[in-house]
Write a protein that holds these residues in place. Structure first.
Motif, PDB file in Angstrom:
ATOM      1  N   LEU A 158       0.833  -1.199   0.000  1.00 18.89           N
ATOM      2  CA  LEU A 158       0.000   0.000   0.000  1.00 18.89           C
ATOM      3  C   LEU A 158       0.867   1.248   0.000  1.00 18.89           C
ATOM      4  CD1 LEU A 158      -2.667  -1.123   2.626  1.00 18.89           C
ATOM      5  CD2 LEU A 158      -2.650  -1.464   0.156  1.00 18.89           C
ATOM      6  N   GLY A 159       0.595   2.142  -0.944  1.00 17.90           N
ATOM      7  CA  GLY A 159       1.346   3.373  -1.044  1.00 17.90           C
ATOM      8  C   GLY A 159       2.799   3.181  -1.441  1.00 17.90           C
ATOM      9  N   GLY A 160       3.127   2.030  -2.022  1.00 20.59           N
ATOM     10  CA  GLY A 160       4.504   1.759  -2.435  1.00 20.59           C
ATOM     11  C   GLY A 160       5.431   1.379  -1.300  1.00 20.59           C
ATOM     12  N   ALA A 161       4.880   0.947  -0.161  1.00 19.31           N
ATOM     13  CA  ALA A 161       5.714   0.562   0.977  1.00 19.31           C
ATOM     14  C   ALA A 161       6.570  -0.659   0.633  1.00 19.31           C
ATOM     15  CB  ALA A 161       4.836   0.263   2.185  1.00 19.31           C
ATOM     16  N   GLU A 162       7.722  -0.763   1.286  1.00 21.67           N
ATOM     17  CA  GLU A 162       8.614  -1.896   1.030  1.00 21.67           C
ATOM     18  C   GLU A 162       7.982  -3.206   1.478  1.00 21.67           C
ATOM     19  OE1 GLU A 162      11.517  -2.177  -0.502  1.00 21.67           O
ATOM     20  OE2 GLU A 162      11.438  -0.081  -1.092  1.00 21.67           O
ATOM     21  N   LEU A 163       7.310  -3.190   2.622  1.00 22.66           N
ATOM     22  CA  LEU A 163       6.672  -4.389   3.145  1.00 22.66           C
ATOM     23  C   LEU A 163       5.167  -4.320   2.914  1.00 22.66           C
ATOM     24  CD1 LEU A 163       8.559  -4.827   6.547  1.00 22.66           C
ATOM     25  CD2 LEU A 163       9.009  -5.966   4.372  1.00 22.66           C
ATOM     26  N   SER A 164       4.605  -5.431   2.482  1.00 22.39           N
ATOM     27  CA  SER A 164       3.165  -5.478   2.288  1.00 22.39           C
ATOM     28  C   SER A 164       2.460  -5.597   3.634  1.00 22.39           C
ATOM     29  CB  SER A 164       2.786  -6.664   1.399  1.00 22.39           C
ATOM     30  OG  SER A 164       3.125  -7.881   2.024  1.00 22.39           O
ATOM     31  N   ARG A 165       1.228  -5.117   3.699  1.00 15.18           N
ATOM     32  CA  ARG A 165       0.457  -5.203   4.931  1.00 15.18           C
ATOM     33  C   ARG A 165      -1.013  -5.355   4.588  1.00 15.18           C
ATOM     34  NH1 ARG A 165       1.785   0.230   4.254  1.00 15.18           N
ATOM     35  NH2 ARG A 165       0.053   1.721   4.447  1.00 15.18           N
ATOM     36  N   VAL A 166      -1.791  -5.660   5.617  1.00  7.22           N
ATOM     37  CA  VAL A 166      -3.227  -5.871   5.453  1.00  7.22           C
ATOM     38  C   VAL A 166      -3.964  -4.806   6.246  1.00  7.22           C
ATOM     39  CG1 VAL A 166      -5.154  -7.461   5.774  1.00  7.22           C
ATOM     40  CG2 VAL A 166      -2.891  -8.347   5.164  1.00  7.22           C
ATOM     41  N   VAL A 167      -4.928  -4.153   5.589  1.00  2.00           N
ATOM     42  CA  VAL A 167      -5.747  -3.128   6.240  1.00  2.00           C
ATOM     43  C   VAL A 167      -7.209  -3.532   6.090  1.00  2.00           C
ATOM     44  CG1 VAL A 167      -6.440  -0.715   6.255  1.00  2.00           C
ATOM     45  CG2 VAL A 167      -4.062  -1.321   5.789  1.00  2.00           C
ATOM     46  N   GLU A 168      -7.953  -3.434   7.178  1.00  2.00           N
ATOM     47  CA  GLU A 168      -9.359  -3.827   7.168  1.00  2.00           C
ATOM     48  C   GLU A 168     -10.212  -2.721   7.776  1.00  2.00           C
ATOM     49  OE1 GLU A 168     -11.910  -7.042   9.633  1.00  2.00           O
ATOM     50  OE2 GLU A 168     -10.446  -7.928   8.258  1.00  2.00           O
ATOM     51  N   MET A 169     -11.354  -2.458   7.155  1.00  2.00           N
ATOM     52  CA  MET A 169     -12.330  -1.509   7.684  1.00  2.00           C
ATOM     53  C   MET A 169     -13.698  -2.161   7.667  1.00  2.00           C
ATOM     54  SD  MET A 169     -11.332   2.229   6.151  1.00  2.00           S
ATOM     55  CE  MET A 169      -9.738   2.982   6.474  1.00  2.00           C
ATOM     56  N   LYS A 170     -14.490  -1.870   8.686  1.00  2.00           N
ATOM     57  CA  LYS A 170     -15.797  -2.515   8.824  1.00  2.00           C
ATOM     58  C   LYS A 170     -16.790  -1.536   9.423  1.00  2.00           C
ATOM     59  CE  LYS A 170     -18.073  -6.398  11.154  1.00  2.00           C
ATOM     60  NZ  LYS A 170     -17.861  -7.530  12.096  1.00  2.00           N
ATOM     61  N   GLN A 171     -18.024  -1.643   8.982  1.00  2.00           N
ATOM     62  CA  GLN A 171     -19.103  -0.855   9.550  1.00  2.00           C
ATOM     63  C   GLN A 171     -20.372  -1.694   9.528  1.00  2.00           C
ATOM     64  OE1 GLN A 171     -19.497   3.086   7.993  1.00  2.00           O
ATOM     65  NE2 GLN A 171     -21.491   3.459   8.942  1.00  2.00           N
ATOM     66  N   GLY A 172     -21.145  -1.644  10.592  1.00  2.00           N
ATOM     67  CA  GLY A 172     -22.362  -2.447  10.676  1.00  2.00           C
ATOM     68  C   GLY A 172     -22.052  -3.878  11.074  1.00  2.00           C
ATOM     69  N   ARG A 173     -22.955  -4.781  10.757  1.00  2.00           N
ATOM     70  CA  ARG A 173     -22.807  -6.191  11.116  1.00  2.00           C
ATOM     71  C   ARG A 173     -22.656  -7.040   9.865  1.00  2.00           C
ATOM     72  NH1 ARG A 173     -27.798  -8.834  10.820  1.00  2.00           N
ATOM     73  NH2 ARG A 173     -27.102 -10.374  12.337  1.00  2.00           N
ATOM     74  N   VAL A 174     -21.695  -7.962   9.933  1.00  2.00           N
ATOM     75  CA  VAL A 174     -21.460  -8.922   8.846  1.00  2.00           C
ATOM     76  C   VAL A 174     -21.329 -10.303   9.473  1.00  2.00           C
ATOM     77  CG1 VAL A 174     -20.064  -9.504   6.832  1.00  2.00           C
ATOM     78  CG2 VAL A 174     -20.234  -7.130   7.568  1.00  2.00           C
ATOM     79  N   PRO A 175     -22.453 -10.986   9.785  1.00  2.00           N
ATOM     80  CA  PRO A 175     -22.402 -12.295  10.450  1.00  2.00           C
ATOM     81  C   PRO A 175     -22.102 -13.417   9.459  1.00  2.00           C
ATOM     82  CG  PRO A 175     -24.677 -11.617  10.144  1.00  2.00           C
ATOM     83  CD  PRO A 175     -23.829 -10.503   9.613  1.00  2.00           C
ATOM     84  N   LEU A 176     -20.832 -13.767   9.321  1.00  2.00           N
ATOM     85  CA  LEU A 176     -20.423 -14.733   8.305  1.00  2.00           C
ATOM     86  C   LEU A 176     -20.934 -16.145   8.593  1.00  2.00           C
ATOM     87  CD1 LEU A 176     -16.733 -13.595   7.715  1.00  2.00           C
ATOM     88  CD2 LEU A 176     -18.769 -12.980   6.429  1.00  2.00           C
TER      89      LEU A 176
END
Length: 219
Positions: A158-176
């Protein structure tokens, strides 16, 4: 470790039907599965800007294939006077060696289709929009469309960073794990100069207590 399962496959037979509908003998099953995958890849690659949400394949007889494409912008697939759809039918017929017929359906509420939500975020990332801003704006738009919950996850450099990373955003309910919850899932990839950034989207469209009472407004 968590035990992961595909949200759509988890609900097949309960809230959803198969995206490929056909019956075949043991020797034809791998052939049909390979053809279905090639058809979906070809349509997704050729009409990436059409907002393809789903490709359904039906085979009533061995030499005929009925393909139904659900898209947010069907006019791109149909073309002027049906020229594009004729061209696509001929191309798929040459590829599979069978008679292919294509039908196009318009998605009425694309904000509630997880594949289209994931594609929207990936397009914004490819256009060099900040990933965090793209996710926040997409979540706001999906919730405004009437979703009960939405979850987005992006991973990569993300954004050309050297190390990859994981970003998560959530709103409301997601009952998997709630089978009666109509949770849609989509995956898209953003091709950037730093590499591939994966985008996953989950959209909860409410709960369905009886499959017979399901009202698919956008399906």
């Amino acid at each position: 470790m968590g035990q992961k399962t595909h949200p759509v496959g988890f609900r097949v037979g309960v809230l959803r039907k198969w995206r490929s509908n056909w019956f075949a003998t043991d020797d034809l099953v791998p052939v049909y599965v390979t053809e279905d995958r090639k058809i979906r890849q070809q349509i997704g690659k050729t009409y990436r800007g059409a907002g393809v949400a789903e490709v359904q394949v039906e085979r009533a007889v061995q030499d005929r294939v009925l393909v139904t494409v659900r898209a947010a912008r069907p006019g791109i697939i149909i073309g002027r006077g049906g020229s594009e759809i004729e061209k696509l039918q001929q191309e798929l017929s040459r590829m599979t060696g069978r008679q292919v017929r294509i039908g196009v359906l318009e998605v009425e509420r694309p904000e509630l289709e997880a594949p289209l939500v994931a594609q929207d975020v990936s397009f914004q990332i490819e256009n060099r929009i900040n990933p965090y801003r793209a996710m926040k704006e997409t979540i706001r738009r999906v919730m405004a469309a009437g979703a009960q919950g939405v979850k987005l996850r992006i991973s990569g450099r993300l954004g050309g960073a050297e190390l990859s990373r994981v970003v998560e955003m959530k709103q409301g309910r997601v009952p998997l794990q709630t089978l009666r919850a109509d949770v849609d899932y989509g995956l898209s990839e953003a091709m950037t100069k730093y590499g591939v950034i994966g985008v996953k989207a989950w959209v909860c469209r409410g709960e369905i207590w009886s499959p017979n009472r399901r009202t698919d407004e956008g399906r």
